[in-house]
Design an enzyme around this catalytic site. Structure first.
Site, PDB file in Angstrom:
ATOM      1  CE  LYS A 180     -12.145  12.444 -16.894  1.00  0.00           C
ATOM      2  NZ  LYS A 180     -12.767  13.581 -15.960  1.00  0.00           N
ATOM      3  CE1 TYR A 211     -16.565  15.330 -13.146  1.00  0.00           C
ATOM      4  CE2 TYR A 211     -16.017  14.773 -11.589  1.00  0.00           C
ATOM      5  CZ  TYR A 211     -16.488  14.803 -12.233  1.00  0.00           C
ATOM      6  OH  TYR A 211     -16.592  13.478 -12.303  1.00  0.00           O
ATOM      7  CG  ASP A 264     -10.091  18.893 -10.991  1.00  0.00           C
ATOM      8  OD1 ASP A 264      -9.264  18.715 -11.979  1.00  0.00           O
ATOM      9  OD2 ASP A 264     -11.393  19.108 -11.002  1.00  0.00           O
ATOM     10  NE  ARG A 282      -3.115  -0.017   3.083  1.00  0.00           N
ATOM     11  CZ  ARG A 282      -2.682   0.378   4.704  1.00  0.00           C
ATOM     12  NH1 ARG A 282      -1.762   1.285   4.800  1.00  0.00           N
ATOM     13  NH2 ARG A 282      -2.799  -0.925   5.046  1.00  0.00           N
TER      14      ARG A 282
HETATM   15  C1  PLP Z   1     -13.385  13.650 -14.653  1.00  0.00           C
HETATM   16  C2  PLP Z   1     -13.357  14.494 -14.100  1.00  0.00           C
HETATM   17  C3  PLP Z   1     -12.746  14.305 -12.606  1.00  0.00           C
HETATM   18  C4  PLP Z   1     -13.376  12.974 -11.421  1.00  0.00           C
HETATM   19  O1  PLP Z   1     -12.689  11.835 -12.395  1.00  0.00           O
HETATM   20  P1  PLP Z   1     -12.735  10.551 -12.163  1.00  0.00           P
HETATM   21  O2  PLP Z   1     -11.601   9.961 -12.482  1.00  0.00           O
HETATM   22  O3  PLP Z   1     -13.892  10.487 -12.927  1.00  0.00           O
HETATM   23  O4  PLP Z   1     -12.965  10.088 -10.691  1.00  0.00           O
HETATM   24  C5  PLP Z   1     -12.390  15.481 -11.784  1.00  0.00           C
HETATM   25  N1  PLP Z   1     -12.159  16.602 -12.081  1.00  0.00           N
HETATM   26  C6  PLP Z   1     -12.878  17.156 -13.644  1.00  0.00           C
HETATM   27  C7  PLP Z   1     -12.333  18.626 -13.983  1.00  0.00           C
HETATM   28  C8  PLP Z   1     -13.187  16.354 -14.055  1.00  0.00           C
HETATM   29  O5  PLP Z   1     -13.334  15.743 -15.269  1.00  0.00           O
END
Ligand code: PLP
Length: 399
Positions: free
Chosen positions: A213, A116, A188, A61
């Site tokens: 992403k 988000y 973010d 971990r």
């Molecule tokens: C997709 C996304 C997230 C969350 O990511 P996951 O891997 O789907 O949990 C957070 N912030 C933004 C801006 C996103 O586009």
């Protein structure tokens, strides 16, 4: 990478860093990539070693050769202000782990109104239950955010541009005020990635990416990263340890594999998205395109000042029309898949409506809104697909 003994590794430009960082050829017995280490238990050779917790790895971990390679590569990418990078099993897990790292009962949190949506759900749900109060703010507030601080404001969460509505926040201005009030800044940074926006160089203390992403880049993993400066990193590391946040080895490997080609993929996403954004802006059915890389975008000046590139995600506001016409458009497209997430090699489209959840600002764009991710397909094929979509849109409008 091989470094002659006794010499400092040379400083490289980003393209080289992406290819070389985190590689330890000797440890991999000559192989370029780290193995996918599946492991929980790490054996200690002697009683003295186990008493002293001696050894590079202690427990699955806490890290493996696979996670070490990825974390080192991400650290190099995040820049000189990065004190550490943590890995999380999703982008949302990265955000919640970061928030829990800095907040405690009785604290106040400021969150951008274009965040988000699941970020908001966590603040309004679990954080509220644990006694943390959240206030949402206008993403365009800039240094006006000063008036929203309370004596117990501990952190500010920004997201620029907002992942549906694309307002550009003035992160350096917000960070300057936050630090003067003793609060930390969490960003973010999924849209730009550290390649196009070095959050930690712009006053941000903890920079999140949904690596699902562009880091993954192939729509085949769920993953998150949490990079932090020397103020944020001890808190993030503590949170990761206490919460037991860790990732599966295959996903760690795939994140590193995606990272190696991030620069060429993003450059293509950017070039294609810019071309498609201009194409949409010239369509008679479109009112406006929300994409900070366009000179006409209200956020263009901030984007140009703070970012070095734009990714493949933008939104369009259509002129007022019927829901039937929009659905006919969506149902006719074949290259643009309809689905959530983005950042893979493929083009996507989703209808969205921020008015459902905004609280600090009204979302009234004046027409239906669609978010598009421009993938790596041929531009002429994408345009032909969209032209078919608009033909169906206009036919549905007539009846
Ligand atoms: C997709 C996304 C997230 C969350 O990511 P996951 O891997 O789907 O949990 C957070 N912030 C933004 C801006 C996103 O586009």
């Amino acid at each position: 990478m091989k470094t002659p003994s006794g010499t400092k590794p040379p400083r490289h430009r980003t393209a080289t860093t992406l290819v070389t960082a985190g590689r330890d050829t000797a440890a991999q017995r000559g192989f370029i990539n780290p193995p996918v280490v599946r492991g929980s238990t790490v054996l200690y050779p002697t009683a003295a070693d186990i008493h002293a917790h001696r050894g590079e790895y202690q427990y699955g971990r806490h890290g493996t050769p696979t996670t070490k390679a990825l974390r080192e590569a991400l650290m190099a990418l995040e820049g000189d202000n990065c004190a550490g990078v943590g890995l999380a099993p999703s982008g949302v897990a990265a955000i919640t782990t970061a928030l829990l790292a800095v907040l405690k009962a009785g604290d106040h949190l400021l969150v951008t109104d274009n965040a988000y949506r699941p970020t908001r759900s966590f603040c309004d749900g679990m954080l509220a239950r644990y006694g943390v109060e959240t206030t949402y703010f206008d993403p365009l507030i800039g240094s006006g955010i000063a008036t929203l601080f309370k004596p117990n404001t501990r952190a500010v969460l920004v997201e620029a541009p907002g992942s549906q509505s694309f307002e550009m926040s003035d992160i350096p201005a917000i960070a300057g005020i936050a630090h003067s009030k003793g609060a930390l800044v969490i960003d973010d940074n999924t849209w730009a990635t550290p390649l196009y926006h070095r959050s930690l160089d712009q006053g941000v203390d903890i920079s999140i990416q949904a690596a699902t992403k562009y880091i993954g880049g192939h729509s085949d993993i769920m993953f998150g990263t949490i990079a932090a400066n020397k103020v944020g990193w001890p808190l993030v590391l503590d949170s990761i340890r206490l919460l037991g946040v860790c990732c599966g080895p295959d996903d760690v490997f795939l994140a590193l594999r995606g990272l190696r080609t991030l620069k060429v993929r993003l450059a293509q996403h950017q070039a294609s998205a810019l071309a498609m954004a201009k194409w949409f802006a010239a369509r008679p059915e479109v009112d406006r395109v929300l994409y900070p890389a366009l000179e006409s975008d209200p956020g263009h000046a901030i984007w140009k000042r703070d970012f070095t590139g734009a990714s493949g995600l933008f939104s369009v506001v259509l002129k007022p029309t019927t829901a039937k016409a929009v659905d006919a458009f969506l149902d006719t497209l074949t290259l643009f898949g309809m689905g959530y997430s983005w950042g893979g090699f493929e083009s996507l489209v989703v209808p969205f409506d921020c008015s459902e959840y905004r609280t600090a600002t009204a979302w009234a764009p004046g027409g239906p809104t669609l978010r598009l991710h421009i993938g790596l397909e041929d531009l002429d094929d994408l345009k032909a697909d969209l032209e078919n979509g608009f033909a169906a849109f206009n036919a549905a409008r007539q009846v």
